[in-house]
Design a protein around this motif. Structure first.
Motif, PDB file in Angstrom:
ATOM      1  N   LEU A 139      -4.775  -8.691 -54.292  1.00  0.00           N
ATOM      2  CA  LEU A 139      -5.040  -7.365 -54.857  1.00  0.00           C
ATOM      3  C   LEU A 139      -5.868  -7.502 -56.139  1.00  0.00           C
ATOM      4  CD1 LEU A 139      -4.311  -4.258 -54.767  1.00  0.00           C
ATOM      5  CD2 LEU A 139      -2.498  -4.828 -56.385  1.00  0.00           C
ATOM      6  N   PRO A 140      -7.008  -6.802 -56.250  1.00  0.00           N
ATOM      7  CA  PRO A 140      -7.806  -6.852 -57.495  1.00  0.00           C
ATOM      8  C   PRO A 140      -7.086  -6.073 -58.595  1.00  0.00           C
ATOM      9  CG  PRO A 140      -8.764  -5.294 -55.950  1.00  0.00           C
ATOM     10  CD  PRO A 140      -7.638  -5.966 -55.217  1.00  0.00           C
ATOM     11  N   ILE A 141      -6.233  -6.747 -59.330  1.00  0.00           N
ATOM     12  CA  ILE A 141      -5.275  -6.065 -60.197  1.00  0.00           C
ATOM     13  C   ILE A 141      -5.934  -5.352 -61.378  1.00  0.00           C
ATOM     14  CG2 ILE A 141      -4.780  -8.165 -61.526  1.00  0.00           C
ATOM     15  CD1 ILE A 141      -1.817  -7.126 -61.607  1.00  0.00           C
ATOM     16  N   ILE A 142      -6.923  -5.994 -62.019  1.00  0.00           N
ATOM     17  CA  ILE A 142      -7.580  -5.365 -63.164  1.00  0.00           C
ATOM     18  C   ILE A 142      -8.326  -4.110 -62.724  1.00  0.00           C
ATOM     19  CG2 ILE A 142      -9.239  -5.677 -65.029  1.00  0.00           C
ATOM     20  CD1 ILE A 142      -6.733  -7.311 -65.367  1.00  0.00           C
ATOM     21  N   LYS A 143      -9.001  -4.188 -61.596  1.00  0.00           N
ATOM     22  CA  LYS A 143      -9.699  -3.013 -61.068  1.00  0.00           C
ATOM     23  C   LYS A 143      -8.714  -1.910 -60.718  1.00  0.00           C
ATOM     24  CE  LYS A 143     -13.375  -5.919 -59.175  1.00  0.00           C
ATOM     25  NZ  LYS A 143     -14.092  -6.373 -57.969  1.00  0.00           N
ATOM     26  N   SER A 144      -7.571  -2.299 -60.163  1.00  0.00           N
ATOM     27  CA  SER A 144      -6.543  -1.314 -59.826  1.00  0.00           C
ATOM     28  C   SER A 144      -5.989  -0.657 -61.083  1.00  0.00           C
ATOM     29  CB  SER A 144      -5.413  -1.991 -59.038  1.00  0.00           C
ATOM     30  OG  SER A 144      -5.898  -2.597 -57.863  1.00  0.00           O
ATOM     31  N   TYR A 145      -5.752  -1.459 -62.127  1.00  0.00           N
ATOM     32  CA  TYR A 145      -5.317  -0.903 -63.412  1.00  0.00           C
ATOM     33  C   TYR A 145      -6.318   0.148 -63.912  1.00  0.00           C
ATOM     34  CZ  TYR A 145      -1.855  -4.668 -64.123  1.00  0.00           C
ATOM     35  OH  TYR A 145      -0.787  -5.523 -64.020  1.00  0.00           O
ATOM     36  N   PHE A 146      -7.593  -0.224 -63.859  1.00  0.00           N
ATOM     37  CA  PHE A 146      -8.643   0.649 -64.376  1.00  0.00           C
ATOM     38  C   PHE A 146      -8.680   1.969 -63.606  1.00  0.00           C
ATOM     39  CE2 PHE A 146     -12.992   2.245 -64.344  1.00  0.00           C
ATOM     40  CZ  PHE A 146     -13.291   2.285 -65.696  1.00  0.00           C
ATOM     41  N   ILE A 147      -8.619   1.879 -62.282  1.00  0.00           N
ATOM     42  CA  ILE A 147      -8.686   3.093 -61.458  1.00  0.00           C
ATOM     43  C   ILE A 147      -7.489   4.002 -61.722  1.00  0.00           C
ATOM     44  CG2 ILE A 147      -8.606   3.941 -59.074  1.00  0.00           C
ATOM     45  CD1 ILE A 147     -10.201   1.412 -58.296  1.00  0.00           C
ATOM     46  N   VAL A 148      -6.298   3.416 -61.806  1.00  0.00           N
ATOM     47  CA  VAL A 148      -5.088   4.214 -62.055  1.00  0.00           C
ATOM     48  C   VAL A 148      -5.138   4.854 -63.438  1.00  0.00           C
ATOM     49  CG1 VAL A 148      -2.609   4.047 -62.470  1.00  0.00           C
ATOM     50  CG2 VAL A 148      -3.599   2.982 -60.452  1.00  0.00           C
ATOM     51  N   ALA A 149      -5.484   4.058 -64.458  1.00  0.00           N
ATOM     52  CA  ALA A 149      -5.527   4.585 -65.821  1.00  0.00           C
ATOM     53  C   ALA A 149      -6.548   5.708 -65.946  1.00  0.00           C
ATOM     54  CB  ALA A 149      -5.843   3.466 -66.804  1.00  0.00           C
ATOM     55  N   LEU A 150      -7.726   5.516 -65.344  1.00  0.00           N
ATOM     56  CA  LEU A 150      -8.767   6.549 -65.404  1.00  0.00           C
ATOM     57  C   LEU A 150      -8.342   7.793 -64.635  1.00  0.00           C
ATOM     58  CD1 LEU A 150     -11.586   7.273 -66.391  1.00  0.00           C
ATOM     59  CD2 LEU A 150     -12.524   6.252 -64.300  1.00  0.00           C
ATOM     60  N   SER A 151      -7.688   7.612 -63.489  1.00  0.00           N
ATOM     61  CA  SER A 151      -7.222   8.760 -62.695  1.00  0.00           C
ATOM     62  C   SER A 151      -6.185   9.583 -63.461  1.00  0.00           C
ATOM     63  CB  SER A 151      -6.638   8.285 -61.371  1.00  0.00           C
ATOM     64  OG  SER A 151      -7.595   7.589 -60.606  1.00  0.00           O
ATOM     65  N   VAL A 152      -5.214   8.897 -64.085  1.00  0.00           N
ATOM     66  CA  VAL A 152      -4.193   9.601 -64.867  1.00  0.00           C
ATOM     67  C   VAL A 152      -4.834  10.334 -66.036  1.00  0.00           C
ATOM     68  CG1 VAL A 152      -2.166   9.297 -66.358  1.00  0.00           C
ATOM     69  CG2 VAL A 152      -2.328   8.053 -64.191  1.00  0.00           C
ATOM     70  N   TYR A 153      -5.827   9.694 -66.678  1.00  0.00           N
ATOM     71  CA  TYR A 153      -6.488  10.335 -67.817  1.00  0.00           C
ATOM     72  C   TYR A 153      -7.260  11.580 -67.379  1.00  0.00           C
ATOM     73  CZ  TYR A 153      -9.413  10.994 -71.908  1.00  0.00           C
ATOM     74  OH  TYR A 153     -10.054  11.547 -72.994  1.00  0.00           O
ATOM     75  N   ILE A 154      -7.924  11.520 -66.225  1.00  0.00           N
ATOM     76  CA  ILE A 154      -8.655  12.686 -65.719  1.00  0.00           C
ATOM     77  C   ILE A 154      -7.682  13.817 -65.389  1.00  0.00           C
ATOM     78  CG2 ILE A 154     -10.044  13.548 -63.784  1.00  0.00           C
ATOM     79  CD1 ILE A 154     -11.429  10.819 -63.725  1.00  0.00           C
ATOM     80  N   ILE A 155      -6.562  13.477 -64.758  1.00  0.00           N
ATOM     81  CA  ILE A 155      -5.545  14.488 -64.452  1.00  0.00           C
ATOM     82  C   ILE A 155      -5.034  15.136 -65.737  1.00  0.00           C
ATOM     83  CG2 ILE A 155      -3.208  14.832 -63.540  1.00  0.00           C
ATOM     84  CD1 ILE A 155      -3.851  12.650 -61.470  1.00  0.00           C
ATOM     85  N   LEU A 156      -4.815  14.318 -66.769  1.00  0.00           N
ATOM     86  CA  LEU A 156      -4.365  14.851 -68.058  1.00  0.00           C
ATOM     87  C   LEU A 156      -5.383  15.829 -68.624  1.00  0.00           C
ATOM     88  CD1 LEU A 156      -2.323  14.738 -70.423  1.00  0.00           C
ATOM     89  CD2 LEU A 156      -3.675  12.848 -71.363  1.00  0.00           C
ATOM     90  N   ASN A 157      -6.673  15.531 -68.467  1.00  0.00           N
ATOM     91  CA  ASN A 157      -7.714  16.418 -68.964  1.00  0.00           C
ATOM     92  C   ASN A 157      -7.710  17.773 -68.269  1.00  0.00           C
ATOM     93  OD1 ASN A 157     -10.217  15.366 -70.859  1.00  0.00           O
ATOM     94  ND2 ASN A 157      -9.017  13.680 -69.994  1.00  0.00           N
ATOM     95  N   PHE A 158      -7.340  17.778 -66.991  1.00  0.00           N
ATOM     96  CA  PHE A 158      -7.367  19.024 -66.217  1.00  0.00           C
ATOM     97  C   PHE A 158      -5.981  19.658 -66.078  1.00  0.00           C
ATOM     98  CE2 PHE A 158     -11.380  17.170 -65.041  1.00  0.00           C
ATOM     99  CZ  PHE A 158     -12.211  18.264 -64.862  1.00  0.00           C
TER     100      PHE A 158
ATOM    101  N   PHE B  93       4.124  -4.505 -58.720  1.00  0.00           N
ATOM    102  CA  PHE B  93       5.070  -4.801 -57.637  1.00  0.00           C
ATOM    103  C   PHE B  93       4.324  -5.332 -56.407  1.00  0.00           C
ATOM    104  CE2 PHE B  93       7.611  -3.681 -53.937  1.00  0.00           C
ATOM    105  CZ  PHE B  93       8.864  -4.165 -54.299  1.00  0.00           C
ATOM    106  N   VAL B  94       3.203  -4.672 -56.076  1.00  0.00           N
ATOM    107  CA  VAL B  94       2.408  -5.117 -54.921  1.00  0.00           C
ATOM    108  C   VAL B  94       1.771  -6.473 -55.213  1.00  0.00           C
ATOM    109  CG1 VAL B  94       0.429  -4.570 -53.454  1.00  0.00           C
ATOM    110  CG2 VAL B  94       1.984  -2.742 -54.202  1.00  0.00           C
ATOM    111  N   TYR B  95       1.278  -6.640 -56.460  1.00  0.00           N
ATOM    112  CA  TYR B  95       0.561  -7.861 -56.814  1.00  0.00           C
ATOM    113  C   TYR B  95       1.475  -9.087 -56.828  1.00  0.00           C
ATOM    114  CZ  TYR B  95      -2.489 -11.016 -59.422  1.00  0.00           C
ATOM    115  OH  TYR B  95      -3.248 -12.086 -59.803  1.00  0.00           O
ATOM    116  N   ILE B  96       2.743  -8.896 -57.112  1.00  0.00           N
ATOM    117  CA  ILE B  96       3.682 -10.022 -57.115  1.00  0.00           C
ATOM    118  C   ILE B  96       3.687 -10.728 -55.766  1.00  0.00           C
ATOM    119  CG2 ILE B  96       6.142 -10.623 -57.210  1.00  0.00           C
ATOM    120  CD1 ILE B  96       6.445  -8.409 -59.334  1.00  0.00           C
ATOM    121  N   TRP B  97       3.624  -9.958 -54.689  1.00  0.00           N
ATOM    122  CA  TRP B  97       3.723 -10.528 -53.344  1.00  0.00           C
ATOM    123  C   TRP B  97       2.394 -10.566 -52.602  1.00  0.00           C
ATOM    124  CZ3 TRP B  97       8.093 -12.972 -52.663  1.00  0.00           C
ATOM    125  CH2 TRP B  97       9.208 -12.568 -53.399  1.00  0.00           C
ATOM    126  N   TYR B  98       1.393  -9.850 -53.128  1.00  0.00           N
ATOM    127  CA  TYR B  98       0.069  -9.870 -52.487  1.00  0.00           C
ATOM    128  C   TYR B  98      -0.971 -10.165 -53.563  1.00  0.00           C
ATOM    129  CZ  TYR B  98      -3.951  -8.404 -49.698  1.00  0.00           C
ATOM    130  OH  TYR B  98      -5.146  -8.363 -49.029  1.00  0.00           O
TER     131      TYR B  98
END
Length: 520
Positions: free
Chosen positions: A403-422, A395-400
């Motif tokens: 935004l480093p979208i691939i890096k943002s994907y990676f950070i979000v996916a890794l963050s969710v995975y870490i939360i799932l682990n804990f 949504f943000v990337y459509i208008w901005y």
């Protein structure tokens, strides 16, 4: 004058780090279950990597060391939790993160990590060491430090060049002798192991002499240490070699791709999709989120209606994600008005996708209430949560567009995975299924017994509650859980090495021992 380590001393340090890595691997993991040993090993590997790179590179990418945080967090789960599925995933993800960190710290990636070319960089770091396994053991493998100031080096070293030439030949010859000795020992060990086994079978006196010598065990330890030692040396050497090579200019992959999608075609597709999604969203608000207040067709009950379709909705969400990623990347942007219309329709697509994600999540919740909680259902919910945050990025990337979208994907996916682990998934599943039993009187005790040690405290409380009202069904559940507890206790008592130390296992063992003591 600044004194720098010679290439030969660097070589010996590299071999020392690799050998310690092999020995640590053998001590911590051979014939032992993973526990506190894993995080100790990973921290040691990162320390050796840092030391080796720091001695050969004057300027490191310090921000890349932030990767050490998720690596350490995921490694600590082997000490804290015992979920088998997440352990298996982490077994592959953690080494991958270490390789990514090494690439960024050394700055040897030829592609920006926002492009698909970075995958090739990762694959190269995994497989290139196999090509150069022998090179760390050869003197000529090590060149002077990459990036050193050549003019000052010449001035400082001008007086000792002649001395270096005189000692080079003898040093190289000595290293060749050392390499031959190592090779001879490596060949002799397995041959001697086979010969000793044969001679022991041929002569009883000889066998009695060597009966207490664990030849096979020593051989296994040697093989493990040598394999890790050789690969570790090859891996670090390949990094140092890459530092000496001329680095190509990093090109963000997304900017170099050819834009081939016609905007009118994409606009037509988005208009049709949004029309369908708009009708679907209206139905969700009327029948699903409205509950029993709206009358469904006679062939459906509300429970049946709500429990179906979450898998299909997740699939549609993934399709929408692909449409967004491909459309924004490859659409031609020559006409600004048409492109603004496309962005508006993409925004509407994201809104409808949020509604579908909410519908899928709600349907999964109702499904769990009806049929119970499992790993797959919890992981699907975690995946849907990740998709929700990824679509926010979209949504943000459509208008901005900066935004480093691939890096943002990676950070979000890794963050969710870490939360799932804990998140203590096994405790969530046990608690949810036990609460469902109190409401419905139904529970799958076999699946309950398959959960990891984190679930034992909740299962034990459930067992105590069942003993207060032992009906026929309760007696069956009590018998099944009690037998599983007995087996789990035996397993925990059998694996009691310090390397296997695990908090959830220790807590479970305390509970199981106390239960056994009460019965005795």
């Amino acid at each position: 004058m600044k004194i720098q380590a010679s290439p030969e001393s660097k070589r010996y340090l590299l071999l020392l780090y690799a050998l310690i890595t092999g020995v640590l691997f053998d001590i911590l993991f051979y014939n032992k279950t993973l526990g506190i040993s894993y995080i100790i090993f990973i921290i040691a590997v990162m320390a050796f990597l840092f030391t080796a790179l720091r001695s050969s590179l004057s300027k490191l990418n310090k921000r890349a060391w932030l990767f050490a945080l998720p690596i350490t967090l995921l490694s600590s789960t082997y000490f804290i939790y015992s979920n088998r599925m997440l352990k298996l995933l982490n077994f592959f993800i953690i080494p991958l993160l270490i390789i990514i960190m090494a690439i960024f710290v050394a700055g040897i990636n030829k592609s920006d990590w926002s492009g698909f070319g970075f995958i090739a960089d990762i694959a190269k770091r995994i497989f290139v060491p196999f090509r150069f396994l022998h090179r760390p053991f050869i003197f000529s493998s090590f060149e002077p430090e990459a990036g050193a100031d050549s003019s000052s080096s010449k001035a400082d070293d001008g007086n000792i060049i002649n001395a270096d030439k005189k000692t080079y030949s003898s040093g190289r010859q000595g290293n060749r002798v050392l390499l031959k000795i190592i090779l001879g020992v490596a060949i002799s060990i397995p041959v001697l192991a086979i010969i000793l086994l044969l001679l022991s079978s041929a002569d009883m006196v000889f066998k009695n002499l060597f009966i207490n010598m664990p030849v096979l065990k020593i051989f296994k330890h040697f093989i493990i240490i040598m394999l890790i030692f050789i690969y570790s040396a090859g891996f670090i050497w390949s990094l140092l070699k890459a530092l000496g090579e001329k680095k190509e200019t990093v090109q963000p992959g997304i900017k170099s791709r050819k834009q081939f999608i016609d905007p009118v075609v994409l606009l037509t597709i988005l208009m049709l999709l949004n029309t369908v999604y708009g009708i679907f969203s209206a139905i969700q608000f009327k029948y699903l989120f409205g509950g029993d207040s709206f009358i469904l067709p006679s062939s459906f009950t509300y429970a049946e209606y709500a429990r179906r379709g979450f898998a299909e909705l997740v699939a549609v969400t993934v399709i929408n994600f692909a449409i967004l990623a491909i459309g924004l990347t490859f659409v031609k942007k020559h006409n600004k008005k048409i492109f603004n219309a496309i962005k508006s329709l993409f925004t509407l697509l994201v809104v409808f996708t949020f509604i579908m994600l909410a519908s899928a999540f709600y349907r999964m919740t109702v499904y769990e209430q009806a049929y119970g909680f499992t790993y797959l259902r919890i992981f699907v919910q975690a995946f849907m949560s990740m998709l929700f945050f990824l679509f926010i990025i979209n949504f943000v990337y459509i208008w901005y567009r900066k935004l480093p979208i691939i890096k943002s994907y990676f950070i979000v996916a890794l963050s969710v995975y870490i939360i799932l682990n804990f998140a203590n998934v096994d405790c969530i599943i046990a608690t949810g299924n036990i609460d469902r039993y109190y409401k419905t009187g139904s529970i799958d005790e076999v699946y309950l017994n398959q959960l990891s040690y984190e679930a034992i405290p909740q299962i034990n409380k459930f067992l105590e509650d069942l003993k207060d009202s032992p009906g026929p069904n309760e007696k069956k559940i009590i018998s099944s859980i009690t037998e599983d507890f007995r087996q789990e206790k035996e397993n925990l008592l059998f694996h009691k090495s310090w390397q296997s130390l695990n908090i959830s296992k220790n807590r479970a063992l305390e509970i199981l021992v106390s239960i056994s003591g009460e019965r005795d």
